[in-house]
Design an enzyme around this catalytic site. Structure first.
Site, PDB file in Angstrom:
ATOM      1  CG  ASN A 148      44.018  38.899 -23.026  1.00  0.00           C
ATOM      2  OD1 ASN A 148      44.187  38.575 -21.849  1.00  0.00           O
ATOM      3  ND2 ASN A 148      44.057  38.033 -24.023  1.00  0.00           N
TER       4      ASN A 148
ATOM      5  NE  ARG B 268      41.132  35.408 -22.731  1.00  0.00           N
ATOM      6  CZ  ARG B 268      42.170  34.610 -22.660  1.00  0.00           C
ATOM      7  NH1 ARG B 268      43.385  35.102 -22.537  1.00  0.00           N
ATOM      8  NH2 ARG B 268      42.021  33.313 -22.701  1.00  0.00           N
TER       9      ARG B 268
ATOM     10  CG  HIS C  84      40.179  28.276 -25.826  1.00  0.00           C
ATOM     11  ND1 HIS C  84      40.788  27.048 -25.878  1.00  0.00           N
ATOM     12  CD2 HIS C  84      41.162  29.173 -25.630  1.00  0.00           C
ATOM     13  CE1 HIS C  84      42.087  27.187 -25.704  1.00  0.00           C
ATOM     14  NE2 HIS C  84      42.337  28.482 -25.552  1.00  0.00           N
TER      15      HIS C  84
ATOM     16  N   GLY D  47      47.275  27.103 -26.034  1.00  0.00           N
ATOM     17  CA  GLY D  47      46.258  26.313 -25.347  1.00  0.00           C
ATOM     18  C   GLY D  47      45.293  25.823 -26.414  1.00  0.00           C
TER      19      GLY D  47
ATOM     20  NE  ARG E 294      47.817  25.449 -20.852  1.00  0.00           N
ATOM     21  CZ  ARG E 294      46.856  26.281 -21.273  1.00  0.00           C
ATOM     22  NH1 ARG E 294      45.590  25.999 -21.082  1.00  0.00           N
ATOM     23  NH2 ARG E 294      47.176  27.397 -21.889  1.00  0.00           N
TER      24      ARG E 294
ATOM     25  CG  MET F  73      52.127  22.759 -34.779  1.00  0.00           C
ATOM     26  SD  MET F  73      52.394  21.047 -34.244  1.00  0.00           S
ATOM     27  CE  MET F  73      50.812  20.647 -33.540  1.00  0.00           C
TER      28      MET F  73
ATOM     29  CD  GLU G 151      40.328  34.041 -28.321  1.00  0.00           C
ATOM     30  OE1 GLU G 151      41.423  34.145 -28.904  1.00  0.00           O
ATOM     31  OE2 GLU G 151      40.158  33.381 -27.289  1.00  0.00           O
TER      32      GLU G 151
HETATM   33  P1  ADP Z   1      47.832  31.601 -28.315  1.00  0.00           P
HETATM   34  O1  ADP Z   1      47.104  30.389 -27.797  1.00  0.00           O
HETATM   35  O2  ADP Z   1      48.991  32.004 -27.453  1.00  0.00           O
HETATM   36  O3  ADP Z   1      46.938  32.735 -28.760  1.00  0.00           O
HETATM   37  P2  ADP Z   1      48.168  31.094 -31.160  1.00  0.00           P
HETATM   38  O4  ADP Z   1      46.716  30.885 -31.395  1.00  0.00           O
HETATM   39  O5  ADP Z   1      48.830  32.265 -31.801  1.00  0.00           O
HETATM   40  O6  ADP Z   1      48.566  31.068 -29.639  1.00  0.00           O
HETATM   41  O7  ADP Z   1      48.898  29.764 -31.668  1.00  0.00           O
HETATM   42  C1  ADP Z   1      50.269  29.566 -31.491  1.00  0.00           C
HETATM   43  C2  ADP Z   1      50.632  28.234 -32.131  1.00  0.00           C
HETATM   44  O8  ADP Z   1      50.331  28.304 -33.541  1.00  0.00           O
HETATM   45  C3  ADP Z   1      52.098  27.890 -32.005  1.00  0.00           C
HETATM   46  O9  ADP Z   1      52.252  26.521 -31.636  1.00  0.00           O
HETATM   47  C4  ADP Z   1      52.616  28.096 -33.417  1.00  0.00           C
HETATM   48  O10 ADP Z   1      53.687  27.245 -33.709  1.00  0.00           O
HETATM   49  C5  ADP Z   1      51.392  27.675 -34.217  1.00  0.00           C
HETATM   50  N1  ADP Z   1      51.506  28.113 -35.618  1.00  0.00           N
HETATM   51  C6  ADP Z   1      51.529  29.374 -36.116  1.00  0.00           C
HETATM   52  N2  ADP Z   1      51.735  29.347 -37.475  1.00  0.00           N
HETATM   53  C7  ADP Z   1      51.834  28.031 -37.811  1.00  0.00           C
HETATM   54  C8  ADP Z   1      52.070  27.326 -39.029  1.00  0.00           C
HETATM   55  N3  ADP Z   1      52.216  27.961 -40.186  1.00  0.00           N
HETATM   56  N4  ADP Z   1      52.104  25.976 -38.988  1.00  0.00           N
HETATM   57  C9  ADP Z   1      51.961  25.305 -37.833  1.00  0.00           C
HETATM   58  N5  ADP Z   1      51.757  25.904 -36.653  1.00  0.00           N
HETATM   59  C10 ADP Z   1      51.702  27.244 -36.635  1.00  0.00           C
END
Ligand code: ADP
Length: 399
Positions: free
Chosen positions: A9, A86, A174, A205, A234, A277, A378
């Site tokens: 990827n 990907r 996605h 995303g 976004r 988050m 994925e």
């Molecule tokens: P990407 O889209 O880059 O693959 P991810 O699927 O890894 O990203 O998601 C990243 C998001 O997940 C971030 O906003 C991160 O803060 C959130 N995140 C990871 N662990 C937690 C948690 N325990 N509680 C809340 N949000 C989380």
């Protein structure tokens, strides 16, 4: 038949990779890692080896090709037999495709629709083609799963020539994740690829998807991955007239508008703190009013999107949460479902909060539509689809 597949990827300055082997007993072995900061003095590879030991290598100033060469030198003993790439935007391609000059051209043609992603994928494809000309290579598209959407879901209500001559339509993204988690949930529920599922992929995303009998019927992202729900940076949906307002009243140019909506909005824009988050939740717990608002808007818009997508489904078997936020935040799951009382979801508070990081499980009380948390995979899905393409006799002949 399953073969060892190297999944790649490529981003503009990073490469995520995984060598995935599905054993005949369905056990999957995986060696994965990340090359980051490519092109800079700080370029490096971080990952794990086959025996789960950490791997960290400095590769100062390495470009995509040099990084791939280093990655492969660490993996060659496992003899990958195919490479799965990907690719975010496949235009109107409907399934994973063996990479031929024609398919590469189709990916290039879709670049205006995914200007941040497709050029990086093409860099990776170009490098792997030069380095491993003997290996069959496959592109797996984020958009392909959504090609089953009916016209009433994928057309915008704008003049027809923009669609017929310029391909302006909704594509959705996605797809690999929504396909994997909906297949997994339906299989765990005992109805493989049957019934109606609402899927919420919530990461940096985010998007939602309505899946009926294993096919995507609608999704929240559109022509580009900007449409839909609130994301890390976004905006998701805004009034399209916002562009005109900013250009005519504030003197912005269109690139500034684009940058603001893609890079400075979402959780970051609302919280004025972070796109992450975890940071926003922590700040809201400490009473930060902007962070509280960011979470309110995130969950309300997400619920609204799920409710809208329910129109695509004759019946709802269940709701699935996935992605970094969907998998890990019981709080966001609870807050979102609280906005959907008329769907009859009965969340198990205890079940929801007891799911630990990366765990898969059902978190409803058993007397309404099901609620599942399914860690997405994925890379596994890309390896699987790549294996299917290269072991099809007609495709092998093209090699
Ligand atoms: P990407 O889209 O880059 O693959 P991810 O699927 O890894 O990203 O998601 C990243 C998001 O997940 C971030 O906003 C991160 O803060 C959130 N995140 C990871 N662990 C937690 C948690 N325990 N509680 C809340 N949000 C989380």
């Amino acid at each position: 038949m399953s073969i060892p597949v190297l999944v790649i990827n490529c981003g503009s300055s990073s490469i995520k990779y995984a060598l995935i082997t599905e054993q005949p007993d369905q056990h999957v072995s995986r060696i994965s890692g990340l090359a980051e900061n490519l092109g800079s003095a700080d370029a490096r590879i971080k990952g794990t080896t086959a025996d789960n030991q950490p791997l960290e290598l400095a590769i100062p100033h390495a470009d995509h090709e040099q990084a791939l060469e280093t990655i492969l030198s660490h993996l060659s003993q496992y003899k990958p037999q195919a490479i799965g790439h990907r690719v975010v935007h496949g235009g109107t391609l409907t399934r994973a495709e063996l990479l031929t000059p024609e398919i590469i051209e189709r990916i290039r043609e879709a670049t205006p629709l995914a200007p941040l992603h497709n050029p990086a994928h093409l860099l990776g494809i170009d490098a792997t083609m030069r380095l491993f000309p003997q290996l069959p290579q496959v592109a797996v598209f984020d958009t392909a799963f959504h090609q089953t959407m009916p016209a009433h879901a994928y057309r915008y209500a704008i003049p027809g020539f923009l669609y017929t001559r310029h391909n302006v339509r909704r594509y959705g993204f996605h797809g690999t994740s929504h396909a994997y988690v909906s297949e997994r949930a339906s299989s765990l529920a005992g109805h493989f690829r049957q019934g109606g599922w609402l899927s919420a992929h919530l990461g940096n995303g985010s998007s939602t998807c309505a899946v009926w009998n294993g096919q995507s019927l609608d999704t929240s992202m559109g022509m580009t991955p900007l449409e839909g729900v609130v994301m890390g940076t976004r905006s998701g949906d805004v009034d399209p007239s916002l562009h005109g307002f900013l250009v005519h009243n504030l003197g912005w140019d269109i690139d500034q508008v684009d940058h603001m909506l893609n890079q400075q909005s979402g959780l970051l824009g609302l919280s004025e703190l972070s796109n992450d988050m975890r940071t926003v939740i922590e700040a809201s717990e400490q009473g930060n009013a902007y962070a509280v608002l960011a979470l309110e808007v995130f969950c309300y818009r997400l619920a609204k999107s799920l409710a809208a997508l329910s129109c695509a489904l004759p019946h709802i078997n269940g709701l699935i949460f996935t992605g970094g936020i969907g998998e890990n935040s019981a709080y966001i799951r609870e807050k979102t479902i609280a906005h959907l009382p008329h769907f009859g979801f009965n969340l198990s508070k205890e079940g929801n909060y007891s799911l630990k990081r990366g765990a898969e499980g059902r978190v409803d009380q058993g007397n309404g539509p099901q609620i599942w948390v399914i860690p997405t995979d994925e890379e596994g899905r890309i390896a699987h689809e790549t294996g299917q393409v290269v072991t099809q006799p007609s495709d092998l002949q093209q090699n």
